[in-house]
Design an enzyme around this catalytic site. Structure first.
Site, PDB file in Angstrom:
ATOM      1  N   VAL A  50       0.948  -1.165   0.045  1.00  0.00           N
ATOM      2  CA  VAL A  50      -0.008  -0.088   0.152  1.00  0.00           C
ATOM      3  C   VAL A  50       0.765   1.301  -0.075  1.00  0.00           C
ATOM      4  CG1 VAL A  50      -1.691   1.396   1.305  1.00  0.00           C
ATOM      5  CG2 VAL A  50      -1.930  -1.157   1.207  1.00  0.00           C
ATOM      6  N   THR A  84      -7.715  -4.200   9.172  1.00  0.00           N
ATOM      7  CA  THR A  84      -8.277  -5.247   8.553  1.00  0.00           C
ATOM      8  C   THR A  84      -9.524  -5.846   8.745  1.00  0.00           C
ATOM      9  OG1 THR A  84      -7.312  -7.412   8.417  1.00  0.00           O
ATOM     10  CG2 THR A  84      -6.989  -6.395  10.373  1.00  0.00           C
ATOM     11  N   TYR A 120      -3.083 -11.561  15.094  1.00  0.00           N
ATOM     12  CA  TYR A 120      -2.885 -10.347  14.095  1.00  0.00           C
ATOM     13  C   TYR A 120      -3.941  -9.448  14.266  1.00  0.00           C
ATOM     14  CZ  TYR A 120      -3.141  -7.809   9.543  1.00  0.00           C
ATOM     15  OH  TYR A 120      -2.953  -6.757   8.419  1.00  0.00           O
TER      16      TYR A 120
HETATM   17  N1  LIG Z   1      -1.846  -7.544   3.421  1.00  0.00           N
HETATM   18  C1  LIG Z   1      -3.039  -7.722   3.329  1.00  0.00           C
HETATM   19  O1  LIG Z   1      -3.666  -8.612   2.895  1.00  0.00           O
HETATM   20  C2  LIG Z   1      -3.979  -6.598   4.297  1.00  0.00           C
HETATM   21  C3  LIG Z   1      -5.191  -7.005   4.445  1.00  0.00           C
HETATM   22  C4  LIG Z   1      -5.968  -6.006   5.374  1.00  0.00           C
HETATM   23  C5  LIG Z   1      -5.293  -4.905   6.122  1.00  0.00           C
HETATM   24  N2  LIG Z   1      -3.898  -4.690   5.645  1.00  0.00           N
HETATM   25  C6  LIG Z   1      -3.213  -3.442   6.302  1.00  0.00           C
HETATM   26  O2  LIG Z   1      -2.915  -2.705   5.039  1.00  0.00           O
HETATM   27  C7  LIG Z   1      -1.813  -1.969   5.703  1.00  0.00           C
HETATM   28  C8  LIG Z   1      -0.695  -2.255   4.549  1.00  0.00           C
HETATM   29  O3  LIG Z   1      -0.358  -3.475   4.358  1.00  0.00           O
HETATM   30  P1  LIG Z   1       0.647  -3.951   3.208  1.00  0.00           P
HETATM   31  O4  LIG Z   1       0.227  -5.361   2.821  1.00  0.00           O
HETATM   32  O5  LIG Z   1       0.836  -3.066   2.334  1.00  0.00           O
HETATM   33  O6  LIG Z   1       1.965  -4.195   4.093  1.00  0.00           O
HETATM   34  P2  LIG Z   1       3.346  -4.884   3.687  1.00  0.00           P
HETATM   35  O7  LIG Z   1       3.377  -4.899   2.013  1.00  0.00           O
HETATM   36  O8  LIG Z   1       3.572  -6.242   4.206  1.00  0.00           O
HETATM   37  O9  LIG Z   1       4.382  -4.026   4.280  1.00  0.00           O
HETATM   38  C9  LIG Z   1       4.586  -3.562   5.355  1.00  0.00           C
HETATM   39  C10 LIG Z   1       5.332  -2.476   5.479  1.00  0.00           C
HETATM   40  O10 LIG Z   1       5.433  -1.983   6.948  1.00  0.00           O
HETATM   41  C11 LIG Z   1       6.902  -1.868   7.194  1.00  0.00           C
HETATM   42  N3  LIG Z   1       7.285  -2.001   8.535  1.00  0.00           N
HETATM   43  C12 LIG Z   1       7.257  -3.243   9.267  1.00  0.00           C
HETATM   44  N4  LIG Z   1       7.585  -3.266  10.413  1.00  0.00           N
HETATM   45  C13 LIG Z   1       8.045  -1.987  10.472  1.00  0.00           C
HETATM   46  C14 LIG Z   1       8.550  -1.500  11.640  1.00  0.00           C
HETATM   47  N5  LIG Z   1       8.873  -2.082  12.939  1.00  0.00           N
HETATM   48  N6  LIG Z   1       8.892   0.140  11.581  1.00  0.00           N
HETATM   49  C15 LIG Z   1       8.630   0.557  10.607  1.00  0.00           C
HETATM   50  N7  LIG Z   1       8.045  -0.057   9.421  1.00  0.00           N
HETATM   51  C16 LIG Z   1       7.787  -1.306   9.546  1.00  0.00           C
HETATM   52  C17 LIG Z   1       7.638  -2.633   6.203  1.00  0.00           C
HETATM   53  O11 LIG Z   1       8.894  -2.268   6.052  1.00  0.00           O
HETATM   54  P3  LIG Z   1      10.153  -3.043   5.756  1.00  0.00           P
HETATM   55  O12 LIG Z   1      10.343  -2.837   4.065  1.00  0.00           O
HETATM   56  O13 LIG Z   1      11.328  -2.407   6.705  1.00  0.00           O
HETATM   57  O14 LIG Z   1       9.909  -4.443   6.171  1.00  0.00           O
HETATM   58  C18 LIG Z   1       6.863  -2.191   4.912  1.00  0.00           C
HETATM   59  O15 LIG Z   1       7.255  -1.281   4.443  1.00  0.00           O
HETATM   60  C19 LIG Z   1      -1.364  -2.457   7.022  1.00  0.00           C
HETATM   61  O16 LIG Z   1      -1.920  -1.606   8.136  1.00  0.00           O
HETATM   62  C20 LIG Z   1      -1.939  -3.821   7.179  1.00  0.00           C
HETATM   63  O17 LIG Z   1      -2.416  -4.239   8.156  1.00  0.00           O
HETATM   64  C21 LIG Z   1      -3.200  -5.506   4.841  1.00  0.00           C
END
Ligand SMILES: NC(=O)c1ccc[n+]([C@@H]2O[C@H](COP(=O)([O-])OP(=O)(O)OC[C@H]3O[C@@H](n4cnc5c(N)ncnc54)[C@H](OP(=O)(O)O)[C@@H]3O)[C@@H](O)[C@H]2O)c1
Length: 303
Positions: A21, A109, A133
């Site tokens: 995202v 989520t 989670y």
């Molecule tokens: N993926 C899904 O299916 C899904 C579904 C529903 C809701 N969501 C929500 O949507 C949002 C975006 O999700 P996404 O799928 O885009 O996530 P993602 O692709 O897994 O990316 C996670 C991001 O968070 C960063 N991160 C993780 N731990 C961190 C820390 N301690 N400090 C700073 N940065 C950190 C990671 O950085 P690094 O590059 O350093 O690891 C990465 O940039 C989240 O809130 C997630 O809960 C996701």
């Protein structure tokens, strides 16, 4: 109503820009102002001091928190890190945001629900997460709301993109290695591209006004693609699209439906987690596309 655009030189702090995202948000947010996309080294959500220092030094008008602990299975045994990043850090960001009169956008989520409903979940439905989670993400929502600033929590579901770690890329990988795949058929949800989540965010930001007006519209909004499907049918749609586009290297010949019980996983997932997106449509005129219409576009962007 004055919009965010009326602030001269708006400063935007973005976390998670290396994620699905966050990557989509980066280019879009640049149309609103100066974006500080801070990598984990500069803003680590596991460390309170790091969060407070980053906000204080950048003095943003807008904070967009696209970072999260998203490894759903790993969160079952990695409780503290997951809770720190998803549950505690959003509250600290929200406190700092209020202190600086900054608007906070955060993502949550469909896994905050238990999945026992059989019609789309609305924002006011009772939350009852069934895995760690989901519990950590719910804790984050609650902390943000308690901080009492101007905030938008966008709950989304089944996020995928042409990059990162997601179901689409997993299926493309497995589909090029194996002739037969077993995919869960009893979990129903709405696959949502990261691009649609970013578009929803922009729709909110373009209409939310400045801090005080944004405060009035603050709340939880569901933002996922329209329609619903199972992982099994999503997989079949992916392979159908790959064949349609004549992409090379597809080996898979059959996709076999299985139940959640037959799939090795360290946690339970909701059986039904479709989100109703009426509130964001009514408030911000954002109507997400159906997941089937979004999928071909994302597949075409896979490198
Ligand atoms: N993926 C899904 O299916 C899904 C579904 C529903 C809701 N969501 C929500 O949507 C949002 C975006 O999700 P996404 O799928 O885009 O996530 P993602 O692709 O897994 O990316 C996670 C991001 O968070 C960063 N991160 C993780 N731990 C961190 C820390 N301690 N400090 C700073 N940065 C950190 C990671 O950085 P690094 O590059 O350093 O690891 C990465 O940039 C989240 O809130 C997630 O809960 C996701």
């Amino acid at each position: 109503m004055p919009t965010l655009r009326t602030i001269p030189a708006i400063r935007i702090l973005l976390t998670g820009s290396t994620g699905q995202v966050g990557f989509e948000l980066l280019s879009r947010l640049k149309s609103l102002g100066e974006v500080f996309a801070l990598p984990r080294l500069e803003l680590d959500l596991s460390h309170e001091d790091s969060i407070r220092a980053a906000v204080r030094s950048h003095q943003p008008h807008l904070i967009v928190n696209a970072a999260a602990y998203t490894a759903v299975d790993r969160a079952e045994s990695d409780l503290d890190p997951a809770m720190q990043v998803n549950g505690t850090a959003p509250g600290i960001l929200a406190e700092e945001a209020r202190r600086h009169r900054a608007i906070l956008v955060h993502y949550s989520t469909d896994y905050v629900f238990d999945g026992l409903k059989n019609s789309p979940y609305v924002e006011t439905d009772t939350t009852a997460p069934i895995n760690q989670y989901g519990k950590s993400k719910l804790a984050g929502e609650e902390k943000i709301m308690r901080a009492g600033g101007a905030y938008f929590i966008l709950r989304t579901s089944w996020v995928y993109a042409p990059r990162g770690s997601n179901f689409l890329l997993k299926m493309l990988q497995l589909g090029s290695e194996r002739e037969s795949l077993r995919v869960v058929n009893d979990q129903i949800g709405s696959p949502t591209s990261a691009s649609v989540v970013a578009n929803a965010t922009m729709a909110v930001l373009q209409r939310c006004g400045e801090f005080e007006q944004a405060r009035l519209l603050s709340g939880i909004y569901h933002a996922s693609c329209g329609g619903q499907t199972s992982w099994f049918d999503f997989a079949r749609a992916i392979f159908g699209e790959v064949r349609e586009l004549r992409m090379p290297g597809l080996k898979v010949r059959e996709v076999v439906p299985i139940s959640s019980n037959e799939f090795p996983s360290s946690c339970q997932r909701p059986l039904y987690s479709v989100l109703s997106c009426e509130k964001i449509a009514q408030t911000f005129s954002f109507r997400p596309p159906n997941w089937q219409d979004e999928l071909p576009q994302v597949i075409r962007e896979v490198p």
